[in-house]
Design an enzyme around this catalytic site. Structure first.
Site, PDB file in Angstrom:
ATOM      1  N   HIS A  55       4.658   1.500   0.172  1.00 36.98           N
ATOM      2  CA  HIS A  55       4.814   0.879   1.496  1.00 36.98           C
ATOM      3  C   HIS A  55       4.760  -0.654   1.440  1.00 36.98           C
ATOM      4  CE1 HIS A  55       0.411   0.667   1.527  1.00 36.98           C
ATOM      5  NE2 HIS A  55       0.492  -0.154   2.562  1.00 36.98           N
TER       6      HIS A  55
ATOM      7  N   LYS B  42       7.153  -3.882   3.476  1.00 39.13           N
ATOM      8  CA  LYS B  42       6.603  -4.904   4.376  1.00 39.13           C
ATOM      9  C   LYS B  42       7.661  -5.992   4.543  1.00 39.13           C
ATOM     10  CE  LYS B  42       1.739  -4.174   3.141  1.00 39.13           C
ATOM     11  NZ  LYS B  42       0.949  -3.939   4.335  1.00 39.13           N
TER      12      LYS B  42
ATOM     13  N   GLU C 196      -8.954  -6.794  -0.046  1.00 40.01           N
ATOM     14  CA  GLU C 196      -9.290  -6.023   1.156  1.00 40.01           C
ATOM     15  C   GLU C 196     -10.745  -6.242   1.510  1.00 40.01           C
ATOM     16  OE1 GLU C 196      -7.249  -2.069   1.614  1.00 40.01           O
ATOM     17  OE2 GLU C 196      -7.395  -2.219  -0.560  1.00 40.01           O
TER      18      GLU C 196
ATOM     19  N   HIS D 266       1.569  -1.339  -5.827  1.00 42.18           N
ATOM     20  CA  HIS D 266       1.844  -2.456  -4.919  1.00 42.18           C
ATOM     21  C   HIS D 266       1.881  -3.812  -5.624  1.00 42.18           C
ATOM     22  CE1 HIS D 266       1.147   0.706  -2.168  1.00 42.18           C
ATOM     23  NE2 HIS D 266      -0.155   0.586  -2.055  1.00 42.18           N
TER      24      HIS D 266
ATOM     25  N   LYS E  44     -11.659  -4.087  -3.293  1.00 38.60           N
ATOM     26  CA  LYS E  44     -12.211  -3.646  -2.006  1.00 38.60           C
ATOM     27  C   LYS E  44     -13.481  -4.449  -1.731  1.00 38.60           C
ATOM     28  CE  LYS E  44      -9.738   0.319  -1.515  1.00 38.60           C
ATOM     29  NZ  LYS E  44      -8.743   0.440  -0.454  1.00 38.60           N
TER      30      LYS E  44
HETATM   31  C1  BG6 Z   1      -2.884   2.085  -0.161  1.00 40.16           C
HETATM   32  C2  BG6 Z   1      -4.136   2.241  -0.954  1.00 40.16           C
HETATM   33  O1  BG6 Z   1      -1.761   2.433  -0.930  1.00 40.16           O
HETATM   34  O2  BG6 Z   1      -2.755   0.730   0.266  1.00 40.16           O
HETATM   35  C3  BG6 Z   1      -5.331   1.823  -0.148  1.00 40.16           C
HETATM   36  O3  BG6 Z   1      -4.283   3.608  -1.339  1.00 40.16           O
HETATM   37  C4  BG6 Z   1      -5.155   0.430   0.403  1.00 40.16           C
HETATM   38  O4  BG6 Z   1      -6.528   1.881  -0.902  1.00 40.16           O
HETATM   39  C5  BG6 Z   1      -3.812   0.311   1.100  1.00 40.16           C
HETATM   40  O5  BG6 Z   1      -6.202   0.178   1.316  1.00 40.16           O
HETATM   41  C6  BG6 Z   1      -3.563  -1.134   1.488  1.00 40.16           C
HETATM   42  O6  BG6 Z   1      -2.437  -1.201   2.305  1.00 40.16           O
HETATM   43  P1  BG6 Z   1      -2.274  -2.369   3.388  1.00 40.16           P
HETATM   44  O7  BG6 Z   1      -0.904  -2.169   3.918  1.00 40.16           O
HETATM   45  O8  BG6 Z   1      -3.347  -2.132   4.396  1.00 40.16           O
HETATM   46  O9  BG6 Z   1      -2.472  -3.652   2.662  1.00 40.16           O
END
Ligand code: BG6
Ligand code: NDP
Length: 467
Positions: free
Chosen positions: A161, A165, A199, A223, A309
């Site tokens: 995902h 973005k 995060e 990612h 995290k």
């Molecule tokens: C997910 C992870 O793929 O991406 C999560 O499994 C993470 O641990 C998340 O929190 C972060 O996505 P975003 O879009 O909130 O930065």
């Protein structure tokens, strides 16, 4: 119906919280053309009315409810797939979205193929899979092999995902529509590159998954490497998916497997007390590394990545540090040049800042950092589209631009393989305080491998020195 989205595991968290709301939003915003229906499938004791009631409970999915259907099935039971075949027989496009745990993927793919629902080679029949796409190279290859037996690559959509973005896609637009930057986007002018995906949240309720995965599998393999590939790849011949994926794969092939000696792992204090976490867990909740990209463009330029995290602030950003200009003397004293930085803010506060050196007004030649700022959201004049909405719209349009190929996924597992093996083989992560920027080792890494220091998320590059 023009299109049916068949969602396996439609009663689950991902489907209800992400996939179906995104579908409704993509339809409402006009990103999806034609009439789209939802067919939920799973073991849950639901029928059409029950599934419609479930969708109707939430305003984000209520518009999908009236035409929704439910097929109750055991994932390996041919009779359930025969019912699906009856229900989708007159549909022009059918998308099979696997929103179940990954253990169930093989049996669904095999059953779709056995029922002829895959129509191998027919691009109007598509399959969508979610991460985790394997947990190492061997399992990734096995998943790809399984998908390949039922579907051709052109029918397969693997979700990352981050790629969907808006600001991540804008990295491409920014690089390849501003020749000023692209001309200096190489070892001649770039000193180092930093990618941060930080995060603020801890692992929340996801210990079952996370304690078996860790930051490298959860964020780096997918990612972070995808983002790095967009930043570092060669210009694709066109913006078409085929050319973009080719350029990304080429770049990933140049990224050397991460050497455990040039990486740092951390675990936030309190992780071991989280619900469901093994009290002796050595799982990393933070990872940082210096990477080498061995190709003509990037020879000798360190790429630093970090993710974690429970850090101070949620921010994803890329920072390009350009080489300093020579220091000129003023009245016999060398003037320290201001380092030029380009900060690509992926989220939040989406935008781009270019830090340049300027003369402090009213002084002879005292240099100060100054900034040129682009607020990306301001260009849109409305909130940026959600990544999942974009994912759904692209799957339904049959466009692969925001979906990594199987080869990219395999290569990414190769890049992180030695690191995962070393960390699972022994040693302990450095403990770091919640709300910090991770362990001290992470801070030192940049200086150790020829950078200066991290530009921390939230810091305004035009206000700070020393990066
Ligand atoms: C997910 C992870 O793929 O991406 C999560 O499994 C993470 O641990 C998340 O929190 C972060 O996505 P975003 O879009 O909130 O930065
Ligand atoms: P859930 O555990 O909620 O499972 C979804 C559905 O799958 C369940 O409702 C269940 O439906 C069906 N299912 C089939 N076999 C099993 C099984 N052995 N154990 C549990 N459920 C089963 O998972 P999520 O919805 O959270 O995630 C689905 C997929 O998406 C996973 O691959 C996950 O890793 C991935 N993912 C999830 C994210 C999220 O935010 N939740 C984010 C990114 C990826 P039924 O009982 O009707 O068969």
């Amino acid at each position: 119906m023009d299109t049916t989205l068949v969602v396996f595991g439609a009663s689950g968290d991902l489907a209800r919280r992400k996939v179906l709301p995104a579908l409704q939003a993509a339809c409402a915003s006009g990103q999806v053309q034609g009439r789209v229906g939802v067919l939920g499938a799973g073991r849950s004791t639901l029928d059409d009315a029950g599934f419609q009631a479930l969708l109707g409970e939430d305003e984000q999915t209520a518009a999908l409810a009236p035409s929704a259907r439910w097929v109750r099935l055991d994932y390996g039971d041919p009779s359930g797939y025969r019912r699906i075949a009856d229900l989708v027989s007159s549909c022009r496009q059918v998308v099979y979205y696997l929103a179940t745990p990954p253990e169930v993927f093989p049996v669904i793919v095999d059953s779709l193929a056995a029922a002829g629902l895959n129509r191998r080679g027919d691009a109007t029949r598509r399959v969508v899979v979610e991460k985790p796409l394997g947990r190492d190279l061997a399992t990734s290859r096995e998943l790809n092999r399984r998908l390949d037996t039922g579907f051709e690559e052109a029918q397969i959509y693997r979700i990352d995902h981050y790629l969907a973005k808006d600001t991540v896609q804008n990295v491409l637009a920014f690089r390849f529509s501003n020749s000023l930057f692209e001309a200096g986007w190489n070892r001649t002018l770039v000193q180092s590159v930093q990618v941060t995906a930080a995060e603020e949240e801890g692992i929340g309720t996801r210990s079952g998954y996370y304690d078996g995965a860790g930051a490298v599998r959860d964020m780096v393999q997918n990612h972070v490497l995808q983002l790095l590939a967009l930043v570092a790849m060669e210009p694709p011949t066109t913006f078409d998916a085929r050319d973009i994926r080719k350029a990304m794969l080429e770049l990933l092939r140049a990224v050397q497997p991460i050497d455990p000696q040039s990486a740092v792992r951390g675990q936030y204090r309190g992780y071991l007390e989280e619900d469901g976490v093994d009290r002796t867990s050595r799982r990393e909740t933070f990872a940082a590394a210096a990477l080498r990209v061995e190709n003509w463009r990037w020879d000798g330029v360190p790429f630093f990545i970090r993710t974690g995290k429970a850090l101070r602030q949620r921010t994803t950003q890329v920072v390009i540090r350009f080489r300093d200009s020579p220091a000129l003397k003023l009245e016999g004293i060398r003037q320290r040049p201001i380092t030029t930085l380009l900060q690509l803010r992926i989220q939040p506060h989406e935008g781009i800042t270019l830090r340049i050196g300027a003369k402090r007004p009213g002084t002879r030649f005292e240099m100060v950092p100054a900034g040129l700022d682009l607020e990306y959201q301001g260009l849109a004049g409305r909130p940026l589209p959600d990544a999942y909405e974009h994912v759904l719209a692209e799957v339904l349009a049959g466009v692969h631009t925001v979906f990594p190929s199987g080869e990219e996924i395999d290569r990414s597992w190769e890049i992180v393989g030695d690191l995962i093996a070393a960390w699972e083989g022994g040693g302990h992560p450095e403990v770091y305080a919640r709300g910090s920027w991770g362990p001290e080792g992470g801070e030192e890494l940049v200086a150790r491998f020829g950078g200066s220091r991290w530009l921390n998320p939230g810091e305004d590059p035009s206000q700070v020195g020393g990066v």
